[in-house]
Design a protein around this motif. Structure first.
Motif, PDB file in Angstrom:
ATOM      1  N   ILE A 192       7.816 -17.786  -7.237  1.00 16.99           N
ATOM      2  CA  ILE A 192       6.406 -17.414  -7.072  1.00 16.99           C
ATOM      3  C   ILE A 192       5.524 -18.340  -7.899  1.00 16.99           C
ATOM      4  CG2 ILE A 192       4.696 -15.574  -7.420  1.00 16.99           C
ATOM      5  CD1 ILE A 192       7.029 -13.578  -7.065  1.00 16.99           C
ATOM      6  N   ILE A 199       4.487 -10.895 -11.250  1.00 15.98           N
ATOM      7  CA  ILE A 199       4.635 -10.415  -9.881  1.00 15.98           C
ATOM      8  C   ILE A 199       6.105 -10.212  -9.552  1.00 15.98           C
ATOM      9  CG2 ILE A 199       4.317 -10.967  -7.425  1.00 15.98           C
ATOM     10  CD1 ILE A 199       1.858 -12.630  -8.243  1.00 15.98           C
ATOM     11  N   GLN A 228       1.043 -18.891 -13.691  1.00 18.80           N
ATOM     12  CA  GLN A 228       1.877 -17.935 -12.974  1.00 18.80           C
ATOM     13  C   GLN A 228       3.363 -18.163 -13.250  1.00 18.80           C
ATOM     14  OE1 GLN A 228       0.414 -15.360 -10.948  1.00 18.80           O
ATOM     15  NE2 GLN A 228       2.454 -14.598 -11.425  1.00 18.80           N
ATOM     16  N   GLU A 262      -0.792 -12.257 -14.321  1.00 20.27           N
ATOM     17  CA  GLU A 262      -0.122 -10.993 -14.017  1.00 20.27           C
ATOM     18  C   GLU A 262       1.252 -11.259 -13.419  1.00 20.27           C
ATOM     19  OE1 GLU A 262      -0.699  -6.977 -11.258  1.00 20.27           O
ATOM     20  OE2 GLU A 262      -2.402  -8.311 -11.645  1.00 20.27           O
ATOM     21  N   ILE A 283      -1.065 -20.051  -6.062  1.00 17.22           N
ATOM     22  CA  ILE A 283      -0.931 -19.646  -7.461  1.00 17.22           C
ATOM     23  C   ILE A 283       0.261 -20.327  -8.129  1.00 17.22           C
ATOM     24  CG2 ILE A 283      -2.077 -17.414  -7.197  1.00 17.22           C
ATOM     25  CD1 ILE A 283       0.656 -16.088  -6.986  1.00 17.22           C
ATOM     26  N   ASP A 341      -1.801 -16.234  -3.183  1.00 17.46           N
ATOM     27  CA  ASP A 341      -2.559 -14.993  -3.312  1.00 17.46           C
ATOM     28  C   ASP A 341      -3.664 -15.049  -2.271  1.00 17.46           C
ATOM     29  OD1 ASP A 341      -3.880 -12.725  -4.001  1.00 17.46           O
ATOM     30  OD2 ASP A 341      -4.399 -13.324  -6.036  1.00 17.46           O
ATOM     31  N   GLY A 342      -3.423 -14.429  -1.116  1.00 15.51           N
ATOM     32  CA  GLY A 342      -4.360 -14.573  -0.007  1.00 15.51           C
ATOM     33  C   GLY A 342      -4.309 -16.002   0.509  1.00 15.51           C
ATOM     34  N   ILE A 391      -1.807  -9.884   1.471  1.00 13.71           N
ATOM     35  CA  ILE A 391      -0.839  -9.494   0.458  1.00 13.71           C
ATOM     36  C   ILE A 391      -0.915  -8.010   0.162  1.00 13.71           C
ATOM     37  CG2 ILE A 391      -0.899 -11.775  -0.586  1.00 13.71           C
ATOM     38  CD1 ILE A 391      -2.602 -10.507  -2.835  1.00 13.71           C
ATOM     39  N   GLN A 392      -0.074  -7.605  -0.775  1.00 12.06           N
ATOM     40  CA  GLN A 392       0.126  -6.187  -1.066  1.00 12.06           C
ATOM     41  C   GLN A 392      -1.163  -5.469  -1.473  1.00 12.06           C
ATOM     42  OE1 GLN A 392       2.596  -5.516  -4.438  1.00 12.06           O
ATOM     43  NE2 GLN A 392       3.154  -3.461  -3.816  1.00 12.06           N
ATOM     44  N   THR A 444      -2.436  -2.671  -3.588  1.00 13.70           N
ATOM     45  CA  THR A 444      -1.888  -1.923  -4.715  1.00 13.70           C
ATOM     46  C   THR A 444      -2.455  -0.514  -4.823  1.00 13.70           C
ATOM     47  OG1 THR A 444      -3.557  -2.912  -6.158  1.00 13.70           O
ATOM     48  CG2 THR A 444      -1.417  -4.028  -6.020  1.00 13.70           C
ATOM     49  N   ASN A 493       3.773 -12.498  -1.559  1.00 16.86           N
ATOM     50  CA  ASN A 493       3.029 -13.650  -2.079  1.00 16.86           C
ATOM     51  C   ASN A 493       3.679 -14.966  -1.676  1.00 16.86           C
ATOM     52  OD1 ASN A 493       2.817 -11.316  -4.296  1.00 16.86           O
ATOM     53  ND2 ASN A 493       0.926 -12.509  -4.335  1.00 16.86           N
TER      54      ASN A 493
END
Length: 428
Positions: A343, A165, A364, A163, A354, A349-350, A10-11, A13, A292
């Protein structure tokens, strides 16, 4: 292992690293810039030929005033130096910048948000009205809300259930533009002849081949829109950016197919305009979750997005009685909401789920819902306030009935996209 829960890099950051990162940002920004041509072709192709010059003028206006307004004030409101977790906006001073590559990349995003409004109100809006609102959107409305997520704003605060997304902007770019378009279309009113005895009348575009070429250009540009949001290239970042491009393509293909089959089943024939909007809806549906989402999850998100856009276009016309000339509200606003919420349904997430359907719980989805509501309220309220001010200070938002019938090309610009066609109509 479920296709909705397959592991994905994933991203990252971290800040842009090295020459390759900046090169990828610039190439991606150039692809997004080229999307303006796609928007022009879609909007002009799906509307009357007598307004093609006006649409061309609006798209050139978006990139010109958007570049200057975002450079002068918008980027600072979005990425200002005094940003802190939980902040509402992040002022860093006029002409604030954290690097040319990032400024350029973010600028073309701002222009995209403005262009969404153009399509919804095509064919009856004053050029002055649109020019002023385009400046407001790119300088204030979009940048302030963008910082809520992309610069550690309040959507990243500790009190949030998780968090929020939005990897590349399903809500930040597309829903903000879509909800602004909804307010604008409602306040401007429908095109003459759009509703007969309260029922919507189909108003065919003058060139569906233009529209088709435009969607192909947008599909291509989206690889930069989403892939460039990785903000880096090299090592694992290159793998992640490639994966983002892959899931973006899969979602677009799925949205195309679902809209095509749904309209075919519903109406007895496959519809080109709805198929094109299905492709765009698939792209918007994966924009928030492209960092994600597994490949299978991206396909499912696009499939649902393609059906949602068909249903939404019908609902906005038949139930709300709002005239959206190209379906922009549904493509960007509604599909943007879906792309943000999904999402929380099967995001990853990896190698961990989530979303609530892959073992991640409801936190989430709660965070995504808060973001969706926040962006909708912000865009709706701010758009209404500024458009109301423009309406009162500029003598209304739309052209006169005679000007609309004559066409905005001649009445607003004194020019014609197809002068030969116009001459033949006069002679007949």
């Amino acid at each position: 292992m479920s296709i909705l829960n397959m592991p994905l890099i994933i991203q990252d950051t971290a800040a842009i690293e090295g020459d390759m990162g900046m090169l990828w940002m610039l190439i991606s920004g150039i692809l997004v810039f080229f999307m303006q041509a796609g928007f022009f072709l879609v909007e002009s192709g799906m509307t009357d030929s007598k307004n093609a010059v006006n649409i061309a003028m609006k798209n050139f206006l978006d990139i010109a005033v958007g570049s200057l307004a975002f450079w002068f004030v918008g980027y600072s409101l979005m990425y200002g130096a005094d940003a802190s977790g939980g902040g509402f906006f992040h002022w860093g001073g006029f002409i604030f910048s954290q690097g040319a590559a990032d400024l350029f990349f973010q600028t073309v995003f701002a222009a995209t948000a403005a262009t969404i409004v153009s399509g919804a109100i095509a064919g009856r809006t004053k050029y002055t009205t649109y020019a002023i609102f385009s400046i407001v959107l790119t300088a204030f409305i979009y940048p302030i809300s963008g910082g809520w997520e992309w610069n550690g704003g309040w959507l990243n605060a500790e009190w949030m259930p998780a968090e929020f997304i939005d990897f590349a902007g399903s809500s930040i770019v597309h829903s903000v533009g879509g909800w602004a378009a909804l307010v604008a279309a409602w306040m401007v009113g429908p095109r003459i002849g759009k509703f007969l005895n309260g029922k919507p009348v189909e108003m065919h575009g003058h060139n569906q081949m233009y529209a088709t070429l435009g969607v192909f250009i947008l599909w291509l540009g989206w690889f930069g829109f989403n892939g460039g949001s990785q903000l880096a290239w090299g090592g694992d970042d290159a793998t992640a950016a490639s994966q983002v491009v892959l899931v973006t393509n899969l979602a677009a293909a799925a949205g195309t197919l679902s809209a095509l089959l749904f309209t075919w089943f519903k109406n007895g024939k496959p519809n080109l305009a709805m198929t094109l909007n299905g492709a765009l809806a698939g792209l918007v549906s994966i924009t928030a979750g492209c960092g994600n989402m597994s490949e299978g999850g991206a396909v499912l998100a696009g499939l649902i997005g393609g059906i949602l856009v068909v249903l939404s276009i019908g609902f906005i016309e038949k139930t709300l009685k709002i005239d959206d000339a190209v379906g922009a509200i549904s493509v960007h606003g509604v599909a943007g909401v879906w792309g943000t919420l999904v999402i929380g349904l099967w995001g990853i997430d990896g190698d961990a789920g989530i979303g609530i359907f892959n073992g991640g719980g409801a936190a989430q989805l709660g965070a995504q819902a808060i973001g969706v509501i926040a962006y909708a309220v912000w865009a709706l309220v701010m758009s209404f306030i500024f458009l109301f001010i423009i309406k009162k200070s500029c003598g209304g938002l739309r052209v006169t009935e005679a000007e609309e019938i004559a066409g905005l090309d001649i009445s607003e610009h004194g020019s014609l996209a197809y002068p030969g066609k116009r001459q033949r109509e006069i002679e007949d």
